[in-house]
Design a protein around this motif. Sequence first.
Motif, short mmCIF file in Angstrom:
data_model
loop_
_atom_site.label_atom_id
_atom_site.label_comp_id
_atom_site.label_asym_id
_atom_site.label_seq_id
_atom_site.Cartn_x
_atom_site.Cartn_y
_atom_site.Cartn_z
N GLN A 9 0.83 -1.21 0.00
CA GLN A 9 0.00 0.00 0.00
C GLN A 9 0.86 1.25 0.00
O GLN A 9 0.52 2.26 -0.63
CB GLN A 9 -0.94 -0.03 1.21
CG GLN A 9 -2.07 -1.04 1.05
CD GLN A 9 -2.63 -1.51 2.38
OE1 GLN A 9 -2.51 -0.83 3.40
NE2 GLN A 9 -3.22 -2.68 2.39
N THR A 51 0.26 4.31 -2.51
CA THR A 51 -0.30 5.59 -2.04
C THR A 51 0.67 6.37 -1.16
O THR A 51 0.28 7.37 -0.57
CB THR A 51 -1.60 5.34 -1.25
OG1 THR A 51 -1.30 4.45 -0.16
CG2 THR A 51 -2.67 4.72 -2.11
N LYS A 86 2.39 6.14 4.90
CA LYS A 86 1.58 6.84 5.92
C LYS A 86 2.13 6.43 7.28
O LYS A 86 1.93 5.32 7.73
CB LYS A 86 0.12 6.44 5.77
CG LYS A 86 -0.53 6.96 4.51
CD LYS A 86 -2.04 6.87 4.59
CE LYS A 86 -2.70 7.26 3.27
NZ LYS A 86 -2.82 6.13 2.35
#
Lengths: 286, 145
Positions: free
Chosen positions: A278, A282, A285
């Motif tokens: 992920q 993206t 995070k």
Amino acid sequence: MAATQVTGTPGEETAAQAAQTEGGTAPAEVDSAQEGHDRPLEAGEAVEEPQSFPVTVIVRRYDPEVDDEPRWVDYDVQMFATERILDALHRIKWEQDPSLAFRRSCAHGVCGSDAMRINGKNRLACKALVKDFDTSKPIYVEAIKGLPLEKDLIVNMEPFFDSFREIQPFLQASSKPEKERHQTIAQRERFDDTTKCILCAACTTSCPVFWTDGQYFGPAAIVNAHRFIFDSRDEASQVRLDILNDREGVWRCRTTFNCTDACPRGIQVTKAIAEVKQAMMTGVKL
Amino acid sequence: MSETSSSLTLPDPTPRKTTFSGTLYRGNEGMWSWVLHRITGVAIYFFLLVHVLDTALIRVSPEAYNAVMATYKNPVMGLGEVVLVGAVVLHAMNGLRIILVDAWPWATKHQRLLFWIVMGLVAALMLYFTPTHLINVFSPIEGGH
């Protein structure tokens, strides 16, 4: 330990009677005293000795100087329920066949030396208790799969450590702090799970992709990359993501979850790999 | 206590050789879904290969195409179609599951539940498809006689 002190009048009372007369005042002490032998025994009290029982352990042996192919050899050992598979291997090596070769060091699930395939699942021999197996059937022990077999239960771990080194498993930061690099509890929590890895290779060698494709980085390397990718103090996350965004990187993962099941430290390995995937799609995070 | 040292006096010090040949890795739902995905994937690939070839026959000659299609119209191929549809449905549903497991943290955590949901959906779809299809396969033959 405290049973006789708590009851006040130990006399001829057995532990069971003491528990009844006391009622609910201090059940914890009585219970713990009944479990062990760490209290003065009452006269005529029956002591239940733990009983050993025979267990058949079938080990996949391989001596490169003699054998062309690994062979299964079975041994009978007397085991107690609370003992571990490692104890069975010790008993075989010390009492029956000194030529049996396996790795172990701390024997307490910390060093990660004794990962092996026990009844078809990767486990640490020092954390696999006899009582958790069906001892009416033999217990099969073999080397972990996918790494070159050297002797008996010993494999060459170098390809595994090569992948580990490749993902740069060390903190990379340009600044030099006065005292220490600060991190909030939440920032530390972000990668807490993957700090638990002991590099035993149980996950990597449980992976069907790794069995057939030795070039695949494997779960352990990705777990250790995850540990630094999501560390707020580290500055080389993108470097590691680029390394793993490779043909043989995280995209080889087919989410079989064998690694999560095999991890003796309970790391959610497949989840960590998914988080790295992920992060590639993206961004990281933290 | 004496039992613990009994292994020292085992009558046969040389270990026996067994005929056991090997163990299969005992993975859980995740591993078996991967195995099923592989098998159905390879099977569908080979079907598509044949399918592209027989469909391309119509460019060669319509008669040849019709001849090949006629050989397909028998009960064995009808049952084969059930297997084919089953493989495609399973591969499709499990493929969606894998995308979710990769992209959605909730699905990663509950992959085992999702596997059984996929299995349930496949079973439901096949229970719907198989009777209708088999009626189509077998009725012309019964009607013709």
